[in-house]
Motif scaffolding. Structure first.
Motif, short mmCIF file in Angstrom:
data_model
loop_
_atom_site.label_atom_id
_atom_site.label_comp_id
_atom_site.label_asym_id
_atom_site.label_seq_id
_atom_site.Cartn_x
_atom_site.Cartn_y
_atom_site.Cartn_z
N LEU A 123 28.04 36.75 28.75
CA LEU A 123 28.85 35.78 29.49
C LEU A 123 28.08 35.12 30.61
CD1 LEU A 123 32.27 37.57 29.92
CD2 LEU A 123 31.47 36.13 28.09
N ALA A 124 27.02 35.78 31.01
CA ALA A 124 26.29 35.28 32.16
C ALA A 124 25.82 33.87 31.91
CB ALA A 124 25.11 36.18 32.45
N PRO A 173 23.89 37.93 39.24
CA PRO A 173 25.04 38.58 38.65
C PRO A 173 24.84 40.09 38.65
CG PRO A 173 23.72 37.55 36.97
CD PRO A 173 23.09 37.21 38.27
N PHE A 174 25.91 40.77 38.59
CA PHE A 174 25.81 42.22 38.52
C PHE A 174 25.23 42.62 37.17
CE2 PHE A 174 28.93 41.66 41.78
CZ PHE A 174 28.63 42.68 42.65
N GLU A 175 24.74 43.82 37.10
CA GLU A 175 24.26 44.31 35.81
C GLU A 175 25.47 44.53 34.92
OE1 GLU A 175 21.19 46.69 35.26
OE2 GLU A 175 19.98 45.57 36.70
N PHE A 176 25.41 43.91 33.78
CA PHE A 176 26.58 43.99 32.92
C PHE A 176 26.37 45.00 31.82
CE2 PHE A 176 26.15 39.53 34.09
CZ PHE A 176 27.19 39.52 35.00
N SER A 177 27.45 45.38 31.25
CA SER A 177 27.35 46.09 29.99
C SER A 177 26.99 45.04 28.95
CB SER A 177 28.69 46.71 29.66
OG SER A 177 29.60 45.70 29.33
N TYR A 193 32.27 41.09 42.69
CA TYR A 193 32.70 40.26 43.81
C TYR A 193 34.23 40.31 43.82
CZ TYR A 193 28.04 38.18 43.43
OH TYR A 193 26.70 37.98 43.39
N PRO A 253 30.11 47.12 45.39
CA PRO A 253 28.93 47.55 44.64
C PRO A 253 28.91 47.05 43.20
CG PRO A 253 29.86 49.39 45.85
CD PRO A 253 30.81 48.26 46.00
N THR A 254 30.07 46.79 42.62
CA THR A 254 30.06 46.40 41.21
C THR A 254 30.61 45.01 40.96
OG1 THR A 254 32.18 47.48 41.01
CG2 THR A 254 30.26 48.75 40.33
N HIS A 299 36.59 42.37 28.64
CA HIS A 299 35.88 43.42 29.37
C HIS A 299 36.74 43.93 30.51
CE1 HIS A 299 32.25 45.43 30.68
NE2 HIS A 299 32.61 45.14 31.91
N MET A 331 34.61 32.63 37.00
CA MET A 331 35.57 33.14 36.03
C MET A 331 36.08 34.50 36.48
SD MET A 331 34.96 33.86 32.07
CE MET A 331 33.94 35.25 32.47
N GLN A 389 32.33 39.25 38.14
CA GLN A 389 30.95 39.68 38.25
C GLN A 389 29.99 38.51 38.19
OE1 GLN A 389 31.18 42.81 35.17
NE2 GLN A 389 30.46 44.18 36.76
N LEU A 390 30.55 37.33 37.94
CA LEU A 390 29.69 36.16 37.82
C LEU A 390 29.86 35.27 39.05
CD1 LEU A 390 30.38 35.29 34.11
CD2 LEU A 390 28.39 36.43 35.07
N GLU A 391 28.82 34.54 39.32
CA GLU A 391 28.88 33.56 40.40
C GLU A 391 29.91 32.49 40.03
OE1 GLU A 391 28.64 32.32 43.62
OE2 GLU A 391 26.81 33.48 43.50
N GLU A 396 28.39 43.90 26.47
CA GLU A 396 29.45 42.98 26.12
C GLU A 396 29.48 41.77 27.04
OE1 GLU A 396 33.99 44.06 25.30
OE2 GLU A 396 32.64 45.65 25.87
N LEU A 397 29.38 42.06 28.31
CA LEU A 397 29.56 40.99 29.28
C LEU A 397 28.28 40.22 29.50
CD1 LEU A 397 32.05 40.19 30.93
CD2 LEU A 397 30.87 41.14 32.88
#
Lengths: 837, 415
Positions: free
Chosen positions: A611-612, A601-605, B56, B53-54, B23, B1, B72-74, A607-608
């Motif tokens: 959710l990962a 996953p991307f680096e989240f803030s 998908y 870069p940030t 978010h 999601m 941002q999640l799989e 908050e998010l």
């Protein structure tokens, strides 16, 4: 009805026209706010529409928040919806004003129309303002008990939203328990699905801190629950089916009967019109049967047809996504698809990345019976308008040839390519002929006849040129003018820009010399002289090496340069099977479609981050690409500034352990940090290496620690940190987080350090490998690295030891910060045993 | 999601933004995306999943409109793509077509639809029939209704009963004075004919489309005379699996209106309805081209809308093409289009002409492929035949209609 056209074009919110219009709107809304005249709703609707359209095109209309709220007292549902939309968008930036909306939203949550109840509840829970969560609990509770399923569906998701705004409020209100009750008892499958979605996220988030949540999470994977979902799967919406199937993938059945039961139950899902359901089902099948080899093969057969149908049925976007998955399967089990190769024929108007996938699949599925047809097809692409694809297809022909089916026909085709008089076709074909000859030397006669006719002037691409030169050297006895071609190439040494070609030229001239000395002697002299004067390090070194070798003994030189060769039986594949396997675990994930390895996953803030779900992070180390020249030539400035150092502190060449060695040999010509180079460096090169590894940076404060770090295990056969990139650069992983500590060494250890090499040897026993060492007693310096077992986490350690004071200063850099402390402990214990054992 | 959905116009302007979770995704992602579109051209537009870069990104393009979703999640890729396709389908159904203006004029409806279709990033209700009951389409009928009744809301007053019914794709209480059900077989033929005129691949992808307007909750059964020719099938959720498995009978309660009941593939067909014979010879910098088109296999039905498209290689400087039937157009990007429509009775259509090659080129090395288009009304070329359509309870007045249509899919002739 339409929003004014000119406002749609306003490019930015700062434009003055936008501002004045917003003020205008503000006053108009104000006028309407208290009005109860007939038709007021219509005018309101027009104004609301304008506000929303501004919001949509990116103009900041948050300034009318108060007026919007005042106008929100209405029974018109479209007005309400627009108002909800507006409030949802701006509440976060206007938390104080958002409070004003709570009142009417709460009132709407008690409306008699279930739709309004649902919409209001959805908006209320989407406000996303932490101060207002207290107002959310009551309506959510009511919503979860509502007798209309629409409201319950909304309320369940509302709970999840609440959880993300405020975990404690959600847990304190005991919502998870309510959701669990609904999950098991609600009649409406959409409510059940949403409960499942919400609870998965909540329990995943809580599992790290609460044992109960962990148990609950595991209970989701229990047999009764999975069966409860599976038995109702047809009642679920297609999206909810995906959710359920995703959960079933994680379920571990007790025995094979259970596996067959599940597969029987789910088989018709493969016939679903929704591709997402089909892929999710395929994933379940593949995972269930991983341990049952025979059935696994049948699963491939079973899922093949639905996937092929999906490819031809959907939109181009869907087709490509499914095709990527097929590609994965084909690469994994090509034989299953051997009869379906025609599905992978390219159409000329397909985008080139689709063609590329198809070419790879065609190459993979080729077998004895289909080779002829596939190669015929591939040859048609060689005349394709799309040059990269033409190249790929020639390469594909070559790969099939190397799979040794029907080589006879293929060689003829390849030789035809050479006669096509197209630069890129000739270039690709030359490279292939070279590979082919390395594997099937028996074809040399036919090939050389054709290759001999190619003028080296027409070959410009380095790879092709290198291939041609290699053949000239290797088969110089069969090509009458080989020495003369090589000679003319040598004369143009300075115009040859590719080091690869120059290297090959050196070797080819050497080989030719051994076979036909009188004719080649002149060329050899010229080549060696040019090579020695070459500015490229590798070319220079090789020329020097040949020169000295010849000086030493010509027969030995021949044995070294031109030994009798064995045909290559297997070429190293570019993509290791390990990578393929890893990607295979990711069936039905995004990485399959964008064709790269999963990057997590991307680096989240903050908050998010919560959710990962099921995050597994890859190496987050920054990869710094350092040019080899920078590495070697970057030192002189520092040299001068420090003047001549003491030779005693020169850094000894790194002690390569076996794993390092194997990497080093693979990439030998391109690996600048090989021993001679490192040894040849002056003492201060330590600084350069220091900087490159990022170890010279000031140490960051020690990170806070996880409550109970799991025991750390290191990978005994850790792979080398330095990897050569295709461009001949070195990639070095630089970790930017570090941990510094002072330790003490046992007196015995300090004594043992009179011979510094004992420490690396000792630590190697603890799976910590030395990269470089140096210094002079009493101040010694070592660089180590270690890799965590079964993970790619890497640790770099800079270790300064003062043997007289028995003090050690270590700096640890790790890509996984949380492991630094654990590693430090491990390192300490390893160090403390030094000298005692 | 999914975290956010953007709808972009064909010039890259953000027409609509729908944030799905707390978010927020910044709009700048669209700017990044559009820069990539501009720098990488059309091939980028066809990539359905992009790793920016940030985020998908999922993208689909319909009628020049780009639907972009970020996460941002799989997640399962087809979930994102299928969902966007549904959004596009539903919107084009509601707005009777997709274009920039119609979306801008009706953005409130689009917001309302998205609100019901997805909540917190997870798809919710995508069934068009249900959505229609929750949010009325902005068509003329409902506009007139609102004028007459004075009720200007475009929303159904009650919640659709089907949200709680066991047939989620169908609403209860449907009443028609005339009951009608139409079944269409629509087939597409994909074929590749190679340089030697050999049919290397020929396959049919077909769909059974049903348009039903029947009172109540009808139980339909549909059977084929020769179901065994189908290689693979996939069904609308309304189709019951068991009767198909045991007797190859489709048994279903249809949604109201038009829908795709099933799709199928038929492999390994032996022949195509028309032939295309290109001949290209080149010598001394010019190239003669000659293409003949004719009926290979008379189906007894009229073949129409015959077209031929091909891309001239870049080394061709100019082309002089004429046809003895139909119109030939050469576009500035060297794409040629020959529209023949119907084949005349008296002569076989032929295209001929000369191509001038770049100076220095003697012969042509790269040969064009011809993309063939055609339509045949009244026949399903796969040979699939419907047997009968039954209703369990036959209403008083019922009209049943069957049609078939075959058109070319990816039909390619190489030269």
């Amino acid at each position: 009805m339409a929003p004014p056209a000119q406002t749609n074009r306003s490019p930015s919110p700062s434009q003055p026209s936008g501002k004045s219009e917003v003020t205008d709107l503000k006053s108009q809304l104000r006028q309407l706010a208290g009005s109860r005249l007939p038709g007021v709703d219509d005018s309101k609707r027009e104004l609301f529409k304008k506000v929303i359209s501004y919001m949509t095109i990116g103009i900041d209309v948050s300034s009318v928040f108060g007026e919007m709220v005042m106008c929100s007292a209405t029974s018109d549902i479209v007005l309400k919806k627009m108002c909800y939309l507006y409030v949802g968008n701006y509440a976060k930036v206007n938390p104080d004003l958002a409070l004003l909306t709570i009142n009417f939203l709460q009132r709407d949550c008690k409306d008699e129309d279930p739709m309004i109840r649902g919409l209001a509840l959805r908006s209320l829970s989407s406000l996303n303002v932490a101060n207002l969560v207290e107002y959310l609990v009551g309506p959510l509770n009511a919503g979860l008990k509502d007798n209309n399923s629409y409201v319950r569906i909304v309320a369940v998701i509302g709970v999840l939203k609440l959880y993300h705004i405020s975990v404690t409020t959600c847990i304190d209100a005991d919502f998870p328990a309510v959701l669990k009750h609904l999950l098991l008892n609600d009649q409406d499958t959409q409510v059940v699905a949403n409960c499942l979605l919400a609870l998965q996220e909540i329990w995943n988030g809580e599992a790290s801190t609460s044992g109960d949540a962990m148990k609950e999470r595991e209970a989701l994977l229990s047999k009764p629950f999975i069966y409860y979902l599976l038995n109702r799967i047809k009642e679920f919406s297609e999206w909810a089916q995906c959710l359920v199937l995703d959960l079933v993938v994680k379920y571990v059945p007790a025995d094979s009967n259970e596996i067959f039961d599940i597969m029987n139950l789910l088989e018709d899902r493969l016939q679903h019109a929704n591709g997402a359901v089909v892929l999710a089902t395929a994933k379940v099948f593949l995972h269930l049967t991983l341990s049952m080899t025979d059935v696994h093969q049948q699963v491939y057969e079973r899922i093949k047809a639905p996937l092929l149908t999906l490819v031809s049925s959907g939109s181009p976007e869907q087709s490509y996504a499914v095709l990527s998955h097929l590609h994965l399967l084909v690469m994994h089990a090509p034989y299953v698809f051997s009869a379906d190769y025609k599905h992978f024929y390219c159409q000329y108007n397909e985008p080139s990345y689709v063609k590329k996938l198809k070419l790879e699949m065609l190459t993979a599925v080729a077998n004895e019976s289909s080779t002829y047809e596939i190669v015929t097809e591939l040859c048609e692409y060689a005349a394709n308008v799309d040059i990269p694809i033409a190249r790929e297809s020639i390469r594909a022909v070559g790969k099939i040839a190397l799979q040794q089916y029907d080589v006879n026909a293929i060689v003829d085709r390849l030789l035809q390519f050479l006669e096509m008089e197209k630069d890129y076709v000739t270039a690709e074909a030359l490279v292939l002929v070279k590979d082919l000859l390395r594997k099937y030397p028996q074809w040399s006669h036919d090939c050389i006849a054709v290759v001999g006719n190619i003028s080296s002037q027409n070959v410009q691409e380095p790879k092709a040129k290198a291939a041609l030169i290699w053949m000239l050297g290797e088969y110089s006895q069969d090509m009458s003018d080989a020495p003369y071609i090589l000679e003319s190439l040598t004369e143009n040494w300075d115009e040859e820009h590719s080091a690869e070609v120059r290297l090959h030229l050196l070797t080819a001239v050497m080989k030719c010399f051994f076979k036909r000395p009188p004719e080649t002697q002149k060329a050899l002299g010229a080549a060696l002289a040019a090579g020695l004067a070459d500015f490229h390090q590798d070319v220079h070194d090789r020329a020097l090496f040949y020169y000295r070798l010849l000086q030493h003994n010509v027969t030995v030189a021949e044995r070294v340069v031109n030994p009798p060769k064995q045909a290559v039986s297997v070429f190293a594949d570019t993509q290791s099977s390990e990578v393929k396997d890893r990607i295979f675990d990711e069936f039905n994930s995004l990485s399959v479609v964008y064709q790269k390895e999963h990057r997590g996953p991307f680096e989240f803030s903050d908050e998010l981050g919560s959710l990962a779900i099921g995050t597994e992070s890859d190496v987050p180390a920054h990869v710094v690409e350092a040019n080899d020249k920078d590495l070697l030539l970057g030192t002189p400035d520092k040299e001068e500034s420090r003047g001549a150092g003491t030779n005693g502190s020169a850094y000894t060449a790194p002690l390569y352990d076996t794993s390092l060695l194997s990497t080093a040999t693979q990439v030998q010509p391109e690996l600048p940090i090989s021993n001679p180079a490192a040894a040849g460096l002056s003492p201060q090169s330590s600084l350069a290496i220091d900087d490159l590894l990022g170890l010279g940076l000031p140490a960051a404060p020690a990170p806070t620690l996880a409550p109970s770090p799991p025991p750390l295990k290191l990978n005994a056969g850790a792979a080398c940190l330095f990897t050569a990139s295709p461009t001949g650069h070195i990639l070095i992983f630089v970790m930017d987080r570090s941990l510094s500590q002072e330790l003490s060494v046992s007196p015995q250890g300090a004594a043992a350090l009179t011979t510094p090499q004992t420490l690396p040897r000792h630590l190697q026993g603890h799976s910590i490998h030395c990269i470089a060492s140096g210094g002079q007693a009493p101040n010694l310096k070592f660089f180590f690295f270690a890799q965590k077992a079964e993970e790619s986490s890497i640790f770099l350690i800079e270790c300064k030891i003062n043997t007289s004071s028995a003090k050690t200063q270590i700096t640890i850099k790790a890509d996984d910060q949380s492991m630094s402390q654990a590693f430090s402990t491990l390192f300490q214990s390893a160090l403390s045993r030094f000298g005692t054992s | 999601m999914l975290q956010c959905i953007f709808i972009l116009s064909d010039s890259g302007e953000v027409m609509l933004e729908k944030q799905l979770i707390g978010h927020k995704v910044d709009r700048s992602i669209c700017a990044w995306f559009w820069d990539q579109v501009i720098s990488q051209g059309d091939s980028f537009k066809q990539q359905s999943v992009i790793a920016s870069p940030t985020h998908y990104l999922f993208q689909i393009v319909r009628e020049g409109i780009t639907f972009l979703a970020c996460t941002q999640l799989e997640m399962p890729p087809l979930m994102g793509i299928e969902f966007l396709c549904r959004v596009a389908d539903v919107l084009s159904d509601y707005l009777e077509g997709l274009n920039e203006d119609v979306i801008k004029d009706n953005f409130v409806i689009v917001y309302e639809l998205l609100d019901e279709m997805i909540d917190n990033g997870f798809p919710l209700t995508t069934e068009p029939n249900i959505l229609r009951e929750m949010i009325a389409p902005p068509n003329i009928v409902s506009k007139m209704l609102s004028v007459v009744t004075g009720n200007s809301s475009n929303m159904g007053v009650t919640l659709p009963g089907a949200t709680a019914s066991c047939v989620p794709w169908r609403t209860t209480d449907i009443k028609y004075a005339n009951n009608e059900v139409y079944v269409d077989l629509v087939e597409e033929m994909d074929a590749i004919i190679n340089r030697d005129g050999v049919l290397v691949k020929c396959e049919i992808y077909g769909e059974v489309q049903v348009n039903s307007h029947i009172t109540g909750v009808p139980e339909l059964t549909l059977s084929f005379a020769n179901p065994s020719i189908m290689d693979d099938v996939s069904f609308h959720p309304c189709v019951r699996f068991r009767p198909w498995e045991s007797h190859h009978i489709l048994s279903f309660v249809p949604p109201d209106g038009l829908f795709k009941l099933m799709s199928y593939r038929v492999k390994k067909l032996k022949t195509t309805p028309i032939y295309v014979k290109p001949q290209i010879t080149s010598d001394a910098g010019t190239c003669r081209i000659n293409v003949m088109v004719g009926i290979r296999n008379d189906t007894g039905k009229m073949i129409d809308s015959i077209t031929l498209q091909f891309q001239l290689p870049s080394c061709v400087l100019s082309a002089d093409l004429t046809a003895n039937h139909g119109a030939v157009t050469v576009f500035s990007n060297k794409m040629c289009n020959w529209s023949i429509d119907r084949i005349p009775k008296d002569r076989a259509p032929a295209l001929s002409g000369t191509l001038l090659l770049e100076t220095g080129l003697e012969r042509l090395h790269v040969f064009p492929s011809f993309r063939v288009g055609f339509r045949i009304q009244g026949v399903a070329l796969s040979g699939l035949q419907l047997d009968k359509l039954d209703l369990r309870v036959v209403p008083s007045r019922l009209y049943r209609g069957f049609r078939a249509l075959t058109r070319s899919g990816l039909f390619e002739v190489r030269s």
